[in-house]
Design a protein around this motif. Structure first.
Motif, PDB file in Angstrom:
ATOM      1  N   GLU A   1      36.363  41.050  35.667  1.00 48.58           N
ATOM      2  CA  GLU A   1      37.515  40.984  36.567  1.00 48.58           C
ATOM      3  C   GLU A   1      37.182  40.082  37.756  1.00 48.58           C
ATOM      4  N   TYR A   2      38.149  39.240  38.140  1.00 42.98           N
ATOM      5  CA  TYR A   2      37.957  38.331  39.265  1.00 42.98           C
ATOM      6  C   TYR A   2      39.191  38.357  40.167  1.00 42.98           C
ATOM      7  N   PHE A   3      38.944  38.286  41.456  1.00 43.60           N
ATOM      8  CA  PHE A   3      40.005  38.014  42.432  1.00 43.60           C
ATOM      9  C   PHE A   3      39.877  36.554  42.834  1.00 43.60           C
TER      10      PHE A   3
ATOM     11  N   GLU B   1      47.196  34.159  45.794  1.00 44.21           N
ATOM     12  CA  GLU B   1      46.218  35.124  45.304  1.00 44.21           C
ATOM     13  C   GLU B   1      46.520  35.544  43.867  1.00 44.21           C
ATOM     14  N   TYR B   2      45.416  35.765  43.101  1.00 41.13           N
ATOM     15  CA  TYR B   2      45.518  36.133  41.691  1.00 41.13           C
ATOM     16  C   TYR B   2      44.433  37.167  41.375  1.00 41.13           C
ATOM     17  N   CYS B   3      44.743  38.101  40.507  1.00 36.30           N
ATOM     18  CA  CYS B   3      43.750  38.996  39.925  1.00 36.30           C
ATOM     19  C   CYS B   3      43.729  38.718  38.430  1.00 36.30           C
ATOM     20  N   LYS B   4      42.572  38.327  37.915  1.00 35.34           N
ATOM     21  CA  LYS B   4      42.485  37.889  36.527  1.00 35.34           C
ATOM     22  C   LYS B   4      41.266  38.514  35.849  1.00 35.34           C
ATOM     23  N   LYS B   5      41.467  38.926  34.606  1.00 35.89           N
ATOM     24  CA  LYS B   5      40.335  39.270  33.758  1.00 35.89           C
ATOM     25  C   LYS B   5      40.025  38.029  32.928  1.00 35.89           C
TER      26      LYS B   5
END
Length: 292
Positions: A175-177, A184-188
């Motif tokens: 998981e990365y912010f 802003e993005y939250c991505k696996k």
């Protein structure tokens, strides 16, 4: 020394790409225009030696040539950025990503003859937590492979490919912010590739539309995929269609923040290093001149 000749230093990595460099000096004497250049050579002896040698010779050189792969190029280029000294490249690594992007011949004879022309191009560089990269930086699977490779993997394309095959089924996405240009993005992601050029090397293009002199970096988010989909991913890379894959998202930016939940390697132009949980990346436009 003839003051009318340009002073050129060749920094040679004797082990890059698993290639023997014993015949390089003969090729150099045969194909470099010695009426134009006063040439000297140094062989590297340890990691970061190329950077030290280049830094020590900036004031006394017009051109410094990296004879090696993307890691050697990174060391020399890091010493030359923001100076008037030109970088030359004689590709001799496993992937040669930046050289391939700039259409520098892999054949040493032809690459030496290119130096004789004196044509140059200014390119951008990226900085990750203050450390420079010129082709590609990354987090995730490719950084994991770079770290394994650095600990004793067999040099060359096939050694790298073997490491990928051995590790791909067991590697877990993370998981990365991300904050890219204030969005802003939250991505696996299986991996994050920060591309200045379009390719990793060996003509595997993860960011087909990336440019080395557009003042932008391409953040390539490789989403989790089934191992059975891996051959299709490889096809996308080598057909320059990665940006059309449903497992690849590309966002361009100048100012990039990445946060992650655990320590892991990152890589700069294929060379691994360990950084903390927060990664700050920015682009420095047109800070390096390269002979092409």
């Amino acid at each position: 020394m003839n003051p009318l000749k340009k002073r050129v230093l060749f920094i040679i990595n004797p082990i890059s790409g698993g290639n023997n460099k014993s015949g390089f000096l003969k090729k150099l004497n045969r194909h470099l225009d010695l009426n134009k250049f006063d040439a000297h050579c140094v062989f590297t002896e340890y990691k970061n030696h190329a950077y030290k040698v280049a830094k020590d010779h900036v004031a006394s050189s017009d051109i410094i040539v990296a004879v090696g792969g993307d890691g050697t190029v990174n060391e020399v280029a890091s010493a030359l950025k923001d100076t008037d000294v030109l970088l030359g490249i004689i590709p001799s690594g496993s992937g040669n990503g930046l050289a391939r992007t700039l259409n520098i011949p892999l054949d040493h004879k032809k690459a030496i003859e290119r130096i004789n022309t004196g044509r140059s191009l200014k390119i951008d560089c990226g900085e990750l937590n203050g450390r420079s990269f010129f082709n590609m930086a990354g987090l995730g699977f490719d950084a994991h492979i770079s770290a394994l490779f650095d600990r004793g993997g067999k040099r060359g394309f096939f050694g790298y490919a073997k490491s990928i095959i051995n590790e791909i089924s067991s590697y877990k996405s993370k998981e990365y912010f991300l904050r890219i240009n204030d969005r802003e993005y939250c991505k696996k992601a299986f991996m994050l590739s920060i591309a200045n050029s379009s390719q990793y090397g060996n003509n595997a293009h993860v960011a087909p539309e990336a440019s080395v002199n557009d003042g932008l970096l391409d953040v390539c988010i490789i989403k989790p995929f089934s191992v059975w989909w891996f051959p299709v991913m490889i096809w996308h890379l080598f057909s320059k269609t990665a940006n059309r894959s449903r497992y690849v998202e590309i966002i361009q930016g100048k100012d990039i923040l990445i946060k992650r939940e655990q320590m892991a390697p990152v890589h700069l132009d294929g060379e691994p290093l360990y950084e903390g949980l927060q990664i700050n990346i920015l682009v420095k436009p047109l800070c390096l001149s390269i002979l092409v």
